[in-house]
Design an enzyme around this catalytic site. Structure first.
Site, PDB file in Angstrom:
ATOM      1  CB  CYS A   1      62.093 -63.040  14.974  1.00  0.00           C
ATOM      2  SG  CYS A   1      61.377 -64.273  16.314  1.00  0.00           S
TER       3      CYS A   1
ATOM      4  CB  CYS B   1      59.610 -70.874  13.361  1.00  0.00           C
ATOM      5  SG  CYS B   1      60.359 -69.670  12.222  1.00  0.00           S
TER       6      CYS B   1
HETATM    7  N1  LIG Z   1      66.019 -68.440  12.879  1.00  0.00           N
HETATM    8  C1  LIG Z   1      65.248 -67.493  12.130  1.00  0.00           C
HETATM    9  C2  LIG Z   1      65.146 -66.182  12.829  1.00  0.00           C
HETATM   10  C3  LIG Z   1      63.811 -66.574  14.061  1.00  0.00           C
HETATM   11  C4  LIG Z   1      62.684 -66.819  13.436  1.00  0.00           C
HETATM   12  C5  LIG Z   1      61.513 -66.981  14.548  1.00  0.00           C
HETATM   13  N2  LIG Z   1      61.751 -68.143  15.536  1.00  0.00           N
HETATM   14  C6  LIG Z   1      60.132 -66.679  13.947  1.00  0.00           C
HETATM   15  O1  LIG Z   1      59.304 -66.827  15.224  1.00  0.00           O
HETATM   16  O2  LIG Z   1      59.916 -66.279  12.996  1.00  0.00           O
HETATM   17  C7  LIG Z   1      66.052 -67.308  11.114  1.00  0.00           C
HETATM   18  O3  LIG Z   1      67.474 -67.261  11.023  1.00  0.00           O
HETATM   19  O4  LIG Z   1      65.681 -66.543   9.810  1.00  0.00           O
END
Ligand SMILES: N[C@@H](CCC[C@H](N)C(=O)O)C(=O)O
Length: 329
Positions: free
Chosen positions: A80, A232
Site C-alpha cells: 500500500c 491509491c
Molecule cells: N487495495 C489494495 C491495497 C491498498 C493499496 C493502497 N490504497 C495504496 O495506496 O497503494 C490491494 O488489495 O492491492
C-alpha cells in the site's frame, strides 16, 4: 490504554496499529475482525477508513519495522503506497530516523522524509517495487499472451486499451478521455473484476488515467477489497510507469510526474535500470486523529470506549488541496 492513529495519504484513509506497543499482540483473526469493524463507515470510528496498517518488529537489515496491509473487507494486500508513507512517518517519529527501510510482504522498501509539499504537510518518499508484468505474478488468466501492455480487451470495455502491472499488488490501467473518466465505466469494471471472474481470479485494483499535460496525470482508482478510494498510491505509481512506457511523447523516465487524484496530489519518479523498473512515490503523510482504547477492548473488537483527539493536521492538508485547485483555475 493503547493508541491507534487515524491517518491518510492523499485522503486514502487508514488506522495504524502498532503491535509492538501491546502487552499481547492481536492474532490474525482478531486483526481481520478489528479491520472490518473499525473501517466500517456505520459501525466503525471516525466515518471508517480504507484499511488498517499493522506495524510490527522486523529483524531485517536496515529496517525499523514491518507493515501489514488489511483491506476493509479483511483481505490482505502485499503493498500500500499511501499507507507506507504514513507508516514511514510513524517509524521516523518513533525512532528519530529520516531514512530507513520498512519490511513489507514481498520486500524491504527504502523510505525517507522529504521536503514538505506545503506548510504543515509532512511528506515522505517511498520506494515502490518489485515491478513485474507476467501473468503469473498478477495473476491473470484467459487473456491472450503472457503480459497485457497497452492492448484492447473487448471483454473489459470496448475501445479502451489496458496495461496490467504488479508493484507487487495487481493493477489494471487504462488511459481514457475526460468523458470516460466521468462516466460509470470504471465503477462497473472495478466491481466486475473484483467479484468471481475468469480474468483476475484474486481481484485487481483498476485505475483510469487522464493525461493532463507533459508529466501530468489525473488518476482515479477502484480498489480491490475496498471500492472507490480518494487515491491509491501503488495505483498512481503503476500508472506513472504505464504512462512512461505507453506515452513516451508526453512523459519522461527519471523526471518528476505530478499525479492529481480525488484526494489531492502526489509526485512520482519512474526509474528504468535496463528494463528493471522501480518508482518513487512522494506525498503527504497526515495524522488526523489519535484514538485511545483499552487493550482488552481491542482484542474483543469493542470500540465504544474509544477516546478520540483531533490532531489539527487536516486543516493544513486542506489548505494544500485548496491551493492546488486555485492553481488549476
Ligand atoms: N487495495 C489494495 C491495497 C491498498 C493499496 C493502497 N490504497 C495504496 O495506496 O497503494 C490491494 O488489495 O492491492
Amino acid at each position: 490504554m493503547v493508541q491507534l492513529l487515524k491517518v491518510h495519504g492523499s485522503q486514502n484513509q487508514f488506522f495504524i496499529l502498532d503491535q509492538t506497543e501491546l502487552k499481547t499482540k492481536l492474532n490474525q483473526e482478531e486483526l481481520v475482525a478489528l479491520t472490518k469493524q473499525i473501517t466500517d463507515p456505520a459501525k466503525g470510528l471516525l466515518d471508517g477508513a480504507d484499511g488498517v496498517l499493522v506495524i510490527d518488529h522486523s529483524d531485517h537489515d536496515g529496517t525499523l519495522g514491518s507493515m501489514q496491509v488489511i483491506n476493509t473487507d479483511g483481505s490482505i494486500a502485499s503493498m500500500c503506497g499511501n499507507g507506507l508513507r504514513t507508516v514511514s512517518r510513524y517509524l521516523s517519529d518513533k525512532y528519530h530516523q529520516n531514512s530507513f527501510k520498512v519490511e513489507t510482504m514481498d520486500s524491504d522498501l527504502a523510505v525517507h522524509r522529504e521536503t514538505s509539499l506545503a506548510p504543515g504537510v509532512p511528506t515522505f518518499s517511498v520506494e515502490i517495487s518489485p515491478v513485474t508484468f507476467n501473468k503469473e505474478s498478477l495473476p491473470f488468466d484467459n487473456l491472450d499472451g503472457d503480459t497485457l501492455i497497452d492492448r484492447e480487451v473487448p471483454a473489459f470495455t470496448k475501445g479502451l486499451k489496458f496495461t496490467a502491472i504488479a508493484v507487487p499488488n495487481p493493477h489494471l490501467i487504462s488511459f481514457v478521455s475526460e468523458e470516460v473518466m466521468n462516466s460509470d465505466v470504471l465503477g462497473k469494471l472495478g466491481k466486475e473484476l473484483n467479484q468471481p471472474n475468469p480474468y483476475f481470479t484474486d481481484g485487481v485494483n483498476v485505475s483510469f488515467a487522464q493525461i493532463l499535460d507533459h508529466n501530468q496525470l489525473f488518476v482515479r482508482t477502484y480498489e480491490r477489497g475496498v471500492g472507490f478510494t480518494n487515491a491509491c498510491g501503488t495505483g498512481m505509481s503503476a500508472t506513472s510507469l504505464a504512462f512512461c512506457l505507453n506515452h513516451p511523447e508526453v512523459s519522461d523516465f527519471e523526471e518528476t510526474i505530478s499525479v492529481y487524484n480525488p484526494g489531492g496530489m502526489v509526485k512520482t519518479r519512474v526509474h528504468d535500470d535496463d528494463g528493471s523498473y522501480h518508482i518513487d512515490l512522494i506525498g503527504n503523510a497526515t495524522f488526523t486523529h489519535k484514538v485511545e482504547i483499552p487493550e482488552t477492548d481491542l482484542h474483543a473488537n469493542q470500540l465504544q470506549h474509544a477516546e478520540i483527539t483531533d490532531t489539527g493536521e487536516q486543516k493544513d492538508y486542506l489548505n494544500f488541496v485548496n491551493d492546488l485547485k486555485q492553481q488549476e483555475a
